[in-house]
Design a protein around this motif. Structure first.
Motif, PDB file in Angstrom:
ATOM      1  N   ALA A   1     -21.541   5.982  92.490  1.00 31.58           N
ATOM      2  CA  ALA A   1     -21.352   7.045  93.475  1.00 31.58           C
ATOM      3  C   ALA A   1     -20.554   8.170  92.829  1.00 31.58           C
ATOM      4  N   VAL A   2     -20.854   9.375  93.248  1.00 33.38           N
ATOM      5  CA  VAL A   2     -20.132  10.551  92.772  1.00 33.38           C
ATOM      6  C   VAL A   2     -19.489  11.203  93.984  1.00 33.38           C
TER       7      VAL A   2
ATOM      8  N   ILE B   1     -27.931   7.287 104.105  1.00 35.51           N
ATOM      9  CA  ILE B   1     -29.325   7.619 103.846  1.00 35.51           C
ATOM     10  C   ILE B   1     -29.648   7.065 102.464  1.00 35.51           C
ATOM     11  N   LYS B   2     -30.687   6.255 102.385  1.00 34.35           N
ATOM     12  CA  LYS B   2     -31.138   5.712 101.101  1.00 34.35           C
ATOM     13  C   LYS B   2     -32.651   5.823 101.043  1.00 34.35           C
TER      14      LYS B   2
ATOM     15  N   ALA C   1     -24.249  10.054  96.570  1.00 31.39           N
ATOM     16  CA  ALA C   1     -23.284  11.132  96.810  1.00 31.39           C
ATOM     17  C   ALA C   1     -22.363  10.682  97.942  1.00 31.39           C
ATOM     18  N   ILE C   2     -21.051  10.797  97.715  1.00 29.75           N
ATOM     19  CA  ILE C   2     -20.060  10.473  98.739  1.00 29.75           C
ATOM     20  C   ILE C   2     -19.124  11.671  98.885  1.00 29.75           C
TER      21      ILE C   2
ATOM     22  N   CYS D   1     -31.464  16.165  91.427  1.00 30.93           N
ATOM     23  CA  CYS D   1     -30.594  15.774  90.313  1.00 30.93           C
ATOM     24  C   CYS D   1     -30.533  14.258  90.130  1.00 30.93           C
ATOM     25  N   GLY D   2     -31.282  13.510  90.934  1.00 31.78           N
ATOM     26  CA  GLY D   2     -31.357  12.067  90.742  1.00 31.78           C
ATOM     27  C   GLY D   2     -30.679  11.230  91.801  1.00 31.78           C
ATOM     28  N   PHE D   3     -30.009  11.837  92.756  1.00 28.59           N
ATOM     29  CA  PHE D   3     -29.345  11.073  93.815  1.00 28.59           C
ATOM     30  C   PHE D   3     -30.398  10.508  94.754  1.00 28.59           C
ATOM     31  N   ASP D   4     -30.238   9.231  95.119  1.00 29.14           N
ATOM     32  CA  ASP D   4     -31.188   8.614  96.041  1.00 29.14           C
ATOM     33  C   ASP D   4     -30.525   8.023  97.274  1.00 29.14           C
TER      34      ASP D   4
END
Length: 160
Positions: A74-75, A5-6, A104-105, A119-122
């Motif tokens: 990626a986190v 998902i982006k 996020a992974i 929190c900023g993840f896209d």
């Protein structure tokens, strides 16, 4: 090709995650390098097609302002209960003004996506078996938020 998902849409993902114990020659592809691999080899790497991934127990300050040389960071969320990745994302966006894609992974779940976006993840690389269309829809679960965050830096009482 794997799907992610982006920006709220399900798309093909062309990035290859390089595991921590990797040795040998990197593939000729867009690669997500473990932070320690990058630290050990950054003087000899060509970063044109490289992103970086961090584990939730790694210190984002180690990358610091160098974060913006990567198109993607990626986190890894090792378990759904590990919330340290939320803080890493927010630090990258607010303290280090990271402008690239933040992904996020690992074990992030559909229920966490709305908050990860705040929190900023896209982008989100979710485990196999998760309905990605339904997960993408969950990014809009709430229409109003009270608290400040990366996506809305003013609290509700200050918004017009």
């Amino acid at each position: 090709m794997p799907k992610i998902i982006k920006d709220g849409k399900v798309i093909d993902d062309s990035w290859v995650i390089i595991e921590k114990d990797f040795s040998g020659e990197l593939p000729r592809a867009k690669v997500l390098l473990p932070m320690q691999y990058w630290l050990d080899n950054k003087d000899t790497l060509n970063l044109m097609c490289a992103g970086l991934w961090l584990d939730s127990d790694e210190d984002v300050d180690t990358i610091g302002l160098e974060a913006n040389q990567f198109p993607l960071i990626a986190v890894n969320f090792p378990t759904f209960a590990d919330g340290r990745g939320f803080s890493i994302g927010r630090l990258l966006k607010e303290r280090y003004e990271f402008t690239g894609q933040l992904r996020a992974i690992g074990s992030a779940t559909r229920d966490q996506l709305f908050y990860l976006k705040r929190c900023g993840f896209d982008s989100f690389d979710l485990k196999e078996g998760i309905d990605l269309e339904a997960a993408a829809a969950s990014l809009n679960d709430f229409s109003v938020t009270y608290q400040t965050s990366v996506d809305k830096p003013e609290p509700l009482f200050r918004r017009s």
